[in-house]
Scaffold this motif. Sequence first.
Motif, PDB file in Angstrom:
ATOM      1  N   LYS A  87     -26.300  48.195  27.601  1.00 55.29           N
ATOM      2  CA  LYS A  87     -26.064  49.077  26.454  1.00 55.29           C
ATOM      3  C   LYS A  87     -24.619  49.547  26.393  1.00 55.29           C
ATOM      4  N   SER A  88     -24.033  49.811  27.568  1.00 50.55           N
ATOM      5  CA  SER A  88     -22.646  50.282  27.597  1.00 50.55           C
ATOM      6  C   SER A  88     -21.711  49.255  26.994  1.00 50.55           C
ATOM      7  N   ARG A  89     -22.053  47.999  27.156  1.00 50.90           N
ATOM      8  CA  ARG A  89     -21.212  46.950  26.576  1.00 50.90           C
ATOM      9  C   ARG A  89     -21.495  46.790  25.088  1.00 50.90           C
ATOM     10  N   ASP A  90     -22.760  46.935  24.726  1.00 53.91           N
ATOM     11  CA  ASP A  90     -23.109  46.796  23.322  1.00 53.91           C
ATOM     12  C   ASP A  90     -22.505  47.908  22.478  1.00 53.91           C
ATOM     13  N   SER A  91     -22.149  49.045  23.138  1.00 55.64           N
ATOM     14  CA  SER A  91     -21.637  50.194  22.399  1.00 55.64           C
ATOM     15  C   SER A  91     -20.195  49.990  21.941  1.00 55.64           C
ATOM     16  N   THR A  92     -19.563  48.909  22.359  1.00 53.30           N
ATOM     17  CA  THR A  92     -18.186  48.637  21.950  1.00 53.30           C
ATOM     18  C   THR A  92     -18.101  48.487  20.437  1.00 53.30           C
ATOM     19  N   SER A  93     -17.194  49.193  19.839  1.00 56.83           N
ATOM     20  CA  SER A  93     -17.037  49.141  18.386  1.00 56.83           C
ATOM     21  C   SER A  93     -16.604  47.748  17.953  1.00 56.83           C
ATOM     22  N   THR A  94     -17.119  47.328  16.799  1.00 59.76           N
ATOM     23  CA  THR A  94     -16.729  46.016  16.274  1.00 59.76           C
ATOM     24  C   THR A  94     -15.245  45.966  15.946  1.00 59.76           C
ATOM     25  N   GLU A  95     -14.622  47.157  15.755  1.00 63.34           N
ATOM     26  CA  GLU A  95     -13.185  47.204  15.486  1.00 63.34           C
ATOM     27  C   GLU A  95     -12.384  46.909  16.752  1.00 63.34           C
ATOM     28  N   ASP A  96     -13.037  47.049  17.917  1.00 66.16           N
ATOM     29  CA  ASP A  96     -12.354  46.848  19.191  1.00 66.16           C
ATOM     30  C   ASP A  96     -12.611  45.482  19.788  1.00 66.16           C
ATOM     31  N   LYS A  97     -13.141  44.580  18.997  1.00 69.66           N
ATOM     32  CA  LYS A  97     -13.370  43.228  19.503  1.00 69.66           C
ATOM     33  C   LYS A  97     -13.008  42.218  18.425  1.00 69.66           C
ATOM     34  N   LEU A  98     -12.754  41.002  18.856  1.00 76.87           N
ATOM     35  CA  LEU A  98     -12.424  39.948  17.899  1.00 76.87           C
ATOM     36  C   LEU A  98     -13.623  39.644  17.015  1.00 76.87           C
ATOM     37  N   SER A  99     -13.344  39.287  15.785  1.00 80.14           N
ATOM     38  CA  SER A  99     -14.421  38.831  14.902  1.00 80.14           C
ATOM     39  C   SER A  99     -14.913  37.480  15.404  1.00 80.14           C
ATOM     40  N   ASP A 100     -16.086  37.073  14.952  1.00 78.46           N
ATOM     41  CA  ASP A 100     -16.630  35.781  15.378  1.00 78.46           C
ATOM     42  C   ASP A 100     -15.673  34.647  15.032  1.00 78.46           C
ATOM     43  N   LYS A 101     -15.074  34.706  13.833  1.00 76.91           N
ATOM     44  CA  LYS A 101     -14.159  33.650  13.409  1.00 76.91           C
ATOM     45  C   LYS A 101     -12.901  33.623  14.270  1.00 76.91           C
ATOM     46  N   ASP A 102     -12.301  34.809  14.488  1.00 78.15           N
ATOM     47  CA  ASP A 102     -11.088  34.864  15.312  1.00 78.15           C
ATOM     48  C   ASP A 102     -11.388  34.421  16.744  1.00 78.15           C
ATOM     49  N   GLY A 103     -12.562  34.793  17.233  1.00 75.25           N
ATOM     50  CA  GLY A 103     -12.942  34.396  18.584  1.00 75.25           C
ATOM     51  C   GLY A 103     -13.080  32.893  18.717  1.00 75.25           C
ATOM     52  N   LYS A 104     -13.748  32.271  17.767  1.00 71.35           N
ATOM     53  CA  LYS A 104     -13.923  30.818  17.801  1.00 71.35           C
ATOM     54  C   LYS A 104     -12.578  30.099  17.652  1.00 71.35           C
ATOM     55  N   ASP A 105     -11.727  30.634  16.773  1.00 70.26           N
ATOM     56  CA  ASP A 105     -10.404  30.022  16.595  1.00 70.26           C
ATOM     57  C   ASP A 105      -9.581  30.116  17.882  1.00 70.26           C
ATOM     58  N   LEU A 106      -9.643  31.286  18.544  1.00 72.85           N
ATOM     59  CA  LEU A 106      -8.895  31.466  19.792  1.00 72.85           C
ATOM     60  C   LEU A 106      -9.424  30.535  20.873  1.00 72.85           C
ATOM     61  N   ALA A 107     -10.733  30.407  20.963  1.00 79.43           N
ATOM     62  CA  ALA A 107     -11.328  29.536  21.976  1.00 79.43           C
ATOM     63  C   ALA A 107     -10.908  28.086  21.757  1.00 79.43           C
ATOM     64  N   THR A 108     -10.911  27.637  20.504  1.00 75.64           N
ATOM     65  CA  THR A 108     -10.498  26.265  20.184  1.00 75.64           C
ATOM     66  C   THR A 108      -9.032  26.052  20.529  1.00 75.64           C
ATOM     67  N   TRP A 109      -8.203  27.044  20.188  1.00 71.86           N
ATOM     68  CA  TRP A 109      -6.768  26.947  20.492  1.00 71.86           C
ATOM     69  C   TRP A 109      -6.531  26.888  22.004  1.00 71.86           C
ATOM     70  N   MET A 110      -7.218  27.728  22.763  1.00 72.48           N
ATOM     71  CA  MET A 110      -7.031  27.739  24.211  1.00 72.48           C
ATOM     72  C   MET A 110      -7.489  26.432  24.847  1.00 72.48           C
ATOM     73  N   ARG A 111      -8.561  25.856  24.304  1.00 76.28           N
ATOM     74  CA  ARG A 111      -9.028  24.563  24.823  1.00 76.28           C
ATOM     75  C   ARG A 111      -7.947  23.501  24.630  1.00 76.28           C
TER      76      ARG A 111
END
Length: 377
Positions: free
Chosen positions: A228-252
């Motif tokens: 729960k403590s992790r789920d409480s992280t605000s969506t503003e404080d984490k990458l969006s799904d799109k940005d996350g996928k783009d970053l993962a592809t770039w890092m690969r």
Amino acid sequence: AVVSTQSRGKCVLYVPEFMPQIDISSMGNFGISLYSRKVMVQARNPKLVPEWLLFLQGVVDSEDVPLNLSRELLQESVIINKIKSVITAKMISYLNRQSKRDPIKFEKFYREFGRFIRIGMVATESTSEREDLAKLLRFESTAEESGVLVSLDQYIERAKEDQKQVYYLCAPSREVALSSPYYESLSDAGYEVLLTYNKEDDVAMFRLESYKDKKICSAENANLPATKSRDSTSTEDKLSDKDGKDLATWMRDVLGRETVKEVKITERQHSQPAVVSVKNLTTLRHYLDMAPPEQKEASYKYLLHDNVTLELNPSHPIIRELSELREGSPDIAGLVAAQLFDNALINANLVHDPRRMVPRINQLLDSLLKGRKGPAE
């Protein structure tokens, strides 16, 4: 211990106070003396016990061993193998009884001879014998103070009611283990973790696979749902799904498909920017340790490419900043990505030569001191 060999004979065995130095060159100096009807047949026969019991000293007197049996036939004799089997079973049983009868004395024995028990677990092909040996294992635990050893049975007795795994973590020291990102997720979920400080323990636990219907699971392979403590992280404080996928592809692409199997976004852990997951981590470590020096680098790259997944924490500030940095300063971002990967490998004890990171770290320091103008030419 006085042991009946069930082959018309008896043996008297004892354990020395300190662990002897046994290696291939000195193997002939160890073993139990063999007698037939009180006549010595062989002063030291290393075949009377498995290698993990070579620290035993004593004598066997068997009426079934013929006096005229040659040394060569003596090594492969059915009678010798039968005696060996009986002694092994009796000694395991004796040690288990002693561990319950006098835990303090047994702990002293284990601290001196525990290595042999771990070797026995890896060497034996008998599942039942391996489980009996597992009862003798002792570990430090996150539920106890430093230096206090517990058994697998003690761990299971106080495990959560719905817990299906025995969790353990192999690290160089307790301090390193408790600061590991792999321990953090288990600690957050309230699980006790057994701590191992040598590679023999790691291999022995991997070989055990399960104990009393509970799967043996390394902390690195524990895939727990987010708390729960992790789920409480605000969506503003984490990458969006799109940005996350783009970053993962770039890092690969930056790390190279010959270096890492996959890069993905995960919320498995909380405080680290990235961790690696490896399906058969113990096997991978073992192969890297066993690879000849001239093949180490090639083996390292091949095994990482085929087995390692890099997991990014979308809530971590470094990951969020890296997502932006790759657009404005791709060269520096590439150095950061490579260092994040190596940091994650270090946490998993998978870096065989940290010296190769030095030029990259120097480039990052140079860029930082110059106000992020780019890597030094």
